[in-house]
Design an enzyme around this catalytic site. Structure first.
Site, mmCIF file in Angstrom:
data_model
loop_
_atom_site.group_PDB
_atom_site.id
_atom_site.type_symbol
_atom_site.label_atom_id
_atom_site.label_comp_id
_atom_site.label_asym_id
_atom_site.label_seq_id
_atom_site.Cartn_x
_atom_site.Cartn_y
_atom_site.Cartn_z
ATOM 1 N N ASP A 309 0.864 -1.170 0.000
ATOM 2 C CA ASP A 309 0.000 0.000 0.000
ATOM 3 C C ASP A 309 0.905 1.225 0.000
ATOM 4 O OD1 ASP A 309 -2.489 1.519 0.359
ATOM 5 O OD2 ASP A 309 -1.649 1.956 2.336
ATOM 6 N N ASP A 546 -1.465 -0.015 6.563
ATOM 7 C CA ASP A 546 -1.588 0.604 7.877
ATOM 8 C C ASP A 546 -2.968 1.195 8.126
ATOM 9 O OD1 ASP A 546 -1.527 2.722 6.106
ATOM 10 O OD2 ASP A 546 -0.179 3.960 7.321
#
Length: 717
Positions: A309, A546
């Site tokens: 990501d 996250d």
């Protein structure tokens, strides 16, 4: 649309949001109405002792120890020391690992925000009491069951509990279940069921029991042990019957049978396998990486596709405000005021909104009447203000209409330069659920920048050199993601893919995922689908993330990796948590996994070779009718100096060679021929010496022992 009350801070709260008083909390604690969270799935000290003492290998060695004492040869019982050493070392290492991981787990554990006496406090989950008022925002876990008291666009993702993919909007009075997490919006809920009565605790009572993760290494070793368990008894019985016929004393026959059985048991293999896993986990813990399972170090070493990501992994996660571009004919003060108002209505702003709000404070005369917080799935947020219309903030390619080509071109130019671009728009009509009004009027472009981690280029180059394919997956505009990927040193960026154009068909999706590197505008459920698509092609997939939009993909990846500063929900589902947020820890994780796999394979080669030559010698002795060529103590010494001691150091030695599939096949391909050569050589030397004139049986056994030791040392080298 959600009704809005102005955000409240400090002690100025409506009565229904003041929570319990200190006296009420103390009374519930006295009554035992606290959130007694079930113990984490780790083994107790008693379970650790039992697991390391009561093993099949120790059981076999124990029986053989009794038999050799019955035969009257206590001097040949040296092999029983393996039971003690296996047990002591295994217990000590597992206790150390449990202690080290327990200390780190405290840092990664979720916390709860409770309102007491009108003030917000952060407490451990186990300190929540019945009827507590809890506040939640995007990415927060629902830690106990409860009923929503108030909300601002609150949406809860219950897919980890129910499998339902769509977030569920929650209104006051609706129930929320522990184990779910907030995907958008914020709110307060009152705890109704706590401790073992909470939904997640009841649902996962069985799942929370300690269970080792699936491991190819452990599975391969167990297959070998099962086969040896089948082979050893009949071969041993056959040898015993043969020796009873050829030996003068039954004690000598039993002595020879014990010697053969001891050699066939890979007594140190299980210990060194577990020891390698445990030392790997401890090594990671010293680098502030919390591995949830012993097999985590093996899993990443087998990964051949790493999905990253963008935000918070290859970038620092810090959003920098780069400017406001007001569109033609729009008043600058109006645009700034609208942007400040949009940033101020969310009580739990994400980093993007926080960066905007720092430069555009909310104007006091803009009173919100309805809001819809930002969602990763829809890519926009909205708010209505009394007398000022309906305003939207989100992705330009989502909010712009068919006639806004000039604005679209300006936004595209900024994204090509690597900036994140958001659009402020106004509408005369309100939104309807997740549907935008038919006509929106662009007001301004907001420019933001991501900071690439300084060590990202070096780390990504390391993974490429190690044969790991990288995929960059983000919810941002594809051009922005591609520009950041290039700055981070990602090779073969090629054409960035807009995930809205990806097919739903699993086969076609797998083709697209394999042929491209960078993907933008990816929704949370698309991330999970992409992980599944790559797995369907035989890849072992790791996913880093996250944020709340990464939870589903992290959970379903072969290896989920979360940042310590990420949301509580990502840390809860990940198998590895980087507590200090250092992306640079990942290469060390890969190296530890490779050391474990490659060294256990080398150790397994030695132990299985020993079992092979022992079975062969036993069969040859049974066929020839000769006395057994070794005493138990002789085989114990050969095993100690050619396998046990070297194997201990081999298991802990550095080894970062590329991992190849087929552990069991390679071990057998090495061990069977090696065992055949060693066993045949030792037996031929024994028979040739024994048939010489004036050579005693003891001398022939010494020759066999020296020959076997020499062959074993050659195999070791």
């Amino acid at each position: 649309m959600s009704g809005v009350e102005p955000p409240v801070t400090g002690a100025v709260r409506p009565d229904h949001l003041r929570g319990l008083t200190s006296v009420e909390v103390a009374e519930r604690i006295r009554q035992g109405r606290v959130n007694a969270v079930p113990d984490a799935p780790v083994r107790t000290t008693a379970e650790i002792v039992r697991a390391n003492v009561l093993t099949p290998v120790n059981g076999i060695i124990g029986v053989l120890f009794v038999l050799i004492l019955v035969a009257g040869y206590p001097q040949d019982a040296l092999f029983a020391g393996v039971v003690v050493s296996n047990s002591v070392i295994g217990i000590a290492q597992e206790l150390q690992a449990r202690r080290t991981l327990g200390e780190l787990a405290v840092l990664s554990a979720p916390r709860a925000r409770v309102i007491r006496d009108g003030t917000e406090h952060e407490v451990a989950v186990s300190e929540v009491v019945a009827d507590d008022l809890l506040r939640v925002g995007p990415g927060d876990q629902i830690v106990v069951d409860g009923v929503v008291v108030d909300e601002v666009g609150l949406e809860v993702d219950e897919s980890l509990l129910t499998g339902e993919s769509d977030p569920v909007p929650k209104d006051p009075g609706d129930e929320v279940l522990s184990g779910s997490f907030v995907s958008a919006g914020s709110g307060h809920y009152r705890a109704t069921r706590i401790g073992p009565e909470a939904y997640a605790a009841r649902l996962s009572e069985e799942a929370r029991r300690f269970k080792l993760a699936d491991s190819e290494l452990r599975g391969g070793v167990n297959v070998i042990l099962r086969w040896l368990t089948v082979i050893i008894p009949p071969v041993g019985i056959l040898l015993l019957l043969r020796l009873l016929d050829t030996e003068d004393r039954w004690q000598d026959a039993l002595q020879g049978t014990v010697a053969a059985a001891v050699a066939m048991v890979p007594d140190g293999l299980v210990l060194l396998t577990s020891l390698s896993f445990i030392t790997g986990v401890i090594a990671l813990a010293r680098r502030r990486a919390l591995a949830k399972e012993l097999a985590s170090v093996e899993l990443l070493a087998r990964v051949d596709v790493l999905c990253l990501d963008k935000t918070g992994t290859i970038t620092t996660g810090e959003i920098t405000y780069a400017g406001l571009e007001v569109l033609d004919g729009i008043d600058v003060d109006l645009a700034s005021a609208a942007l400040g108002a949009l940033g101020g209505v969310d009580p739990d702003p994400n980093p993007t909104l926080a960066a905007i709000a720092a430069h555009h404070p909310p104007p006091p005369d803009w009173r919100p009447t309805a809001t819809l917080p930002f969602s990763s799935a829809r890519k926009w947020a909205a708010a209505s203000f009394d007398g000022r219309g309906h305003w939207f903030l989100g992705a330009p390619d989502i909010l712009l209409g068919p006639g806004d080509d000039e604005v679209r071109a300006r936004a595209a130019a900024e994204t090509e330069a690597g900036r994140r671009v958001l659009l402020v728009a106004r509408a005369d009509e309100p939104w309807d659920g997740d549907r935008l009004p038919a006509r929106r009027h662009p007001v301004a472009l907001i420019l933001l920048e991501d900071t690439v981690r300084p060590d990202a280029p070096e780390i990504l180059a390391y993974f490429r050199a190690q044969g790991v394919t990288l995929k960059i997956i983000s919810g941002d505009h594809p051009a922005t993601v591609a520009a950041v990927a290039r700055r981070a040193g990602v090779a073969d960026v090629g054409t960035a893919v807009d995930a809205r154009t990806l097919p739903d068909d699993p086969v076609a999706l797998a083709d697209a995922c394999e042929s491209h590197t960078v993907f933008g505008r990816v929704t949370p459920h698309q991330k999970r689908a992409m992980v599944h698509a790559l797995q369907s092609r035989g890849h072992t997939v790791a996913m880093t993330g996250d944020g709340v939009n990464d939870v589903l993909a992290l959970k379903d990846a072969d290896m989920g990796i979360a940042m310590g500063s990420g949301s509580a929900s990502t840390r809860a589902v990940a198998q590895l948590v980087l507590l200090d947020n250092r992306f640079a820890t990942l290469p060390r994780v890969l190296a530890e996994g490779r050391r474990v796999i490659n060294n256990i394979e080398r150790v397994a080669n030695l132990f299985i070779t020993k079992a092979c030559y022992a079975v062969l010698v036993t069969a040859l002795v049974a066929a020839a009718g000769s006395p057994f060529p070794f005493l138990p103590r002789q085989l114990t010494l050969v095993g100690t100096f050619s396998i046990g001691v070297p194997g201990f150091f081999l298991a802990l030695a550095p080894n970062e060679a590329l991992v190849r599939p087929g552990f069991l096949r390679r071990v057998l391909a090495f061990s069977l021929p090696a065992g055949l050569v060693a066993g045949t050589g030792a037996f031929v030397a024994y028979e040739a010496t024994r048939r010489m004139h004036d050579v005693s049986l003891a001398e022939a056994r010494t020759v066999a022992t020296i020959t076997l030791l020499a062959a074993a040392l050659v195999i070791l080298v």
